[in-house]
Design an enzyme around this catalytic site. Structure first.
Site, PDB file in Angstrom:
ATOM      1  N   SER A 239       0.792  -1.229   0.000  1.00 34.27           N
ATOM      2  CA  SER A 239       0.000   0.000   0.000  1.00 34.27           C
ATOM      3  C   SER A 239       0.829   1.286   0.000  1.00 34.27           C
ATOM      4  CB  SER A 239      -0.954   0.014   1.199  1.00 34.27           C
ATOM      5  OG  SER A 239      -0.249   0.046   2.424  1.00 34.27           O
ATOM      6  N   LYS A 284      -6.334   4.311   8.312  1.00 35.65           N
ATOM      7  CA  LYS A 284      -5.283   5.204   7.822  1.00 35.65           C
ATOM      8  C   LYS A 284      -5.710   6.673   7.870  1.00 35.65           C
ATOM      9  CE  LYS A 284      -2.702   1.868   5.124  1.00 35.65           C
ATOM     10  NZ  LYS A 284      -2.112   1.467   3.838  1.00 35.65           N
TER      11      LYS A 284
END
Length: 345
Positions: A239, A284
């Protein structure tokens, strides 16, 4: 006498309770806990030969803190801790062994870095030499002869003594085969070469009639036009690809794209600079908000089943986050956004 008996019973009860508590510490639950992780600046992690690090601001990658709920007390903590998502082990890693899971994470991180090298260099107008080195085994169907002979993380290099360069060539070779036929594979596992004969199984969701029953992807090496080093520490998974490639481009171009802003982001990247969906987007954006970031790049939703953009906007609205969220489909979109951004006042 009754008093002594009562005392013994209390002592015995306390001992039993203590033993049960100690035993419960070592009984794992079938869950992982996911929480907001760290937001880490990239200037100290990425170094490009001949590049210049941006003195006007910083680009940051984002992480998710994941931990196995190794006992019921961790699980109870997960129920009540804010911004914590609980997922079953089966959902996270299927039936992979610890070794297989670790090999997959390492492969994903290594591939992500190679993709970021290629995407960042290409965006800056530089060339990258890409050399296929085999076919990486990413998943294996349970009802196949390959299960138990191949493992996730194996890299297939030959089939019937013919070299295997990439996944497409591998599929092309199998396209003329039928279920029940046997092929011999040569593959690498943790530095050693192995050989196995495997019976092919019928395929339904494929252009081929028969195959091994595996999910595969290309294994490759790249030779960049200049040396690039990434110190990712124990960060795993793919990611960070978007932000690695953006940092590489920023150092090469020397355009100082950050303009005084603190910019975080997440998203897979391929060698052509396309941004892909990732997991843990809600955790996140929480980490990004807590770290006081100005801008957050996230993968844009393109396909009907994509959800990163929807999830991050929903979480930000629900929690009242102030960070500017910028969904992007490609690395170039992120670059274009930063280039037109006015300097931070």
């Amino acid at each position: 006498m009754n008093s002594a008996f009562t005392k013994r019973m209390k002592t015995r009860s306390l001992t039993i309770i203590l033993v049960l508590v100690i035993i419960s510490l070592f009984i794992p639950t079938p869950y992982y806990l996911y929480q907001p992780g760290s937001v880490e600046e990239l200037g100290s992690k990425v170094t490009v030969e001949g590049g210049e690090k941006d003195p006007t601001g910083n680009l940051h990658l984002t992480t998710v803190l994941s931990m196995r709920a190794s006992n019921i007390y961790y699980l109870a903590y997960g129920w009540f801790a804010p911004h914590t998502d609980m997922r079953k082990v089966k959902e996270v890693r299927g039936d992979m062994s610890d070794d297989e899971y670790n090999r997959l994470l390492n492969h994903m991180m290594e591939s992500s870095q190679n993709h970021a090298f290629a995407a960042g260099l290409r965006a800056a107008g530089e060339k990258v030499e890409i050399k296929p080195t085999g076919v990486f085994v990413r998943d294996i169907r349970e009802d196949t002869d390959a299960k138990g002979k191949l493992e996730i993380g194996d890299v297939i290099q030959q089939i019937d003594n013919q070299e295997v360069e990439d996944a497409q060539g591998f599929l092309d070779y199998l396209s003329h085969k039928k279920a029940g036929e046997i092929v011999e594979l040569q593959f690498e596992r943790e530095g050693s070469m192995r050989r196995e004969k495997i019976k092919l199984v019928p395929l339904t969701d494929s252009t081929n009639q028969a195959g091994l029953g595996i999910v595969s992807e290309n294994e490759f090496t790249i030779t960049p036009s200049r040396q690039i080093s990434i110190d990712a520490g124990d960060i795993g998974g793919p990611s960070a690809g978007l932000m690695f490639s953006l940092e590489i481009y920023n150092q090469i171009s020397q355009k100082h794209l950050t303009k005084g802003y603190e910019i975080a982001g997440t998203g897979e990247i391929d060698m052509d600079g396309n941004v892909g969906q990732i997991g843990g987007i809600r955790e996140k954006i929480t980490a990004v908000e807590k770290a006081g970031m100005d801008i957050f790049f996230c993968p844009a939703d393109i396909h009907p089943y994509d959800s990163n953009e929807k999830d991050v906007l929903d979480e930000a609205e629900k929690e009242g986050y102030k960070v500017k969220i910028v969904p992007v489909k490609t690395l170039q979109e992120a670059i274009d956004y930063l280039e037109q951004l006015p300097p931070k006042k």
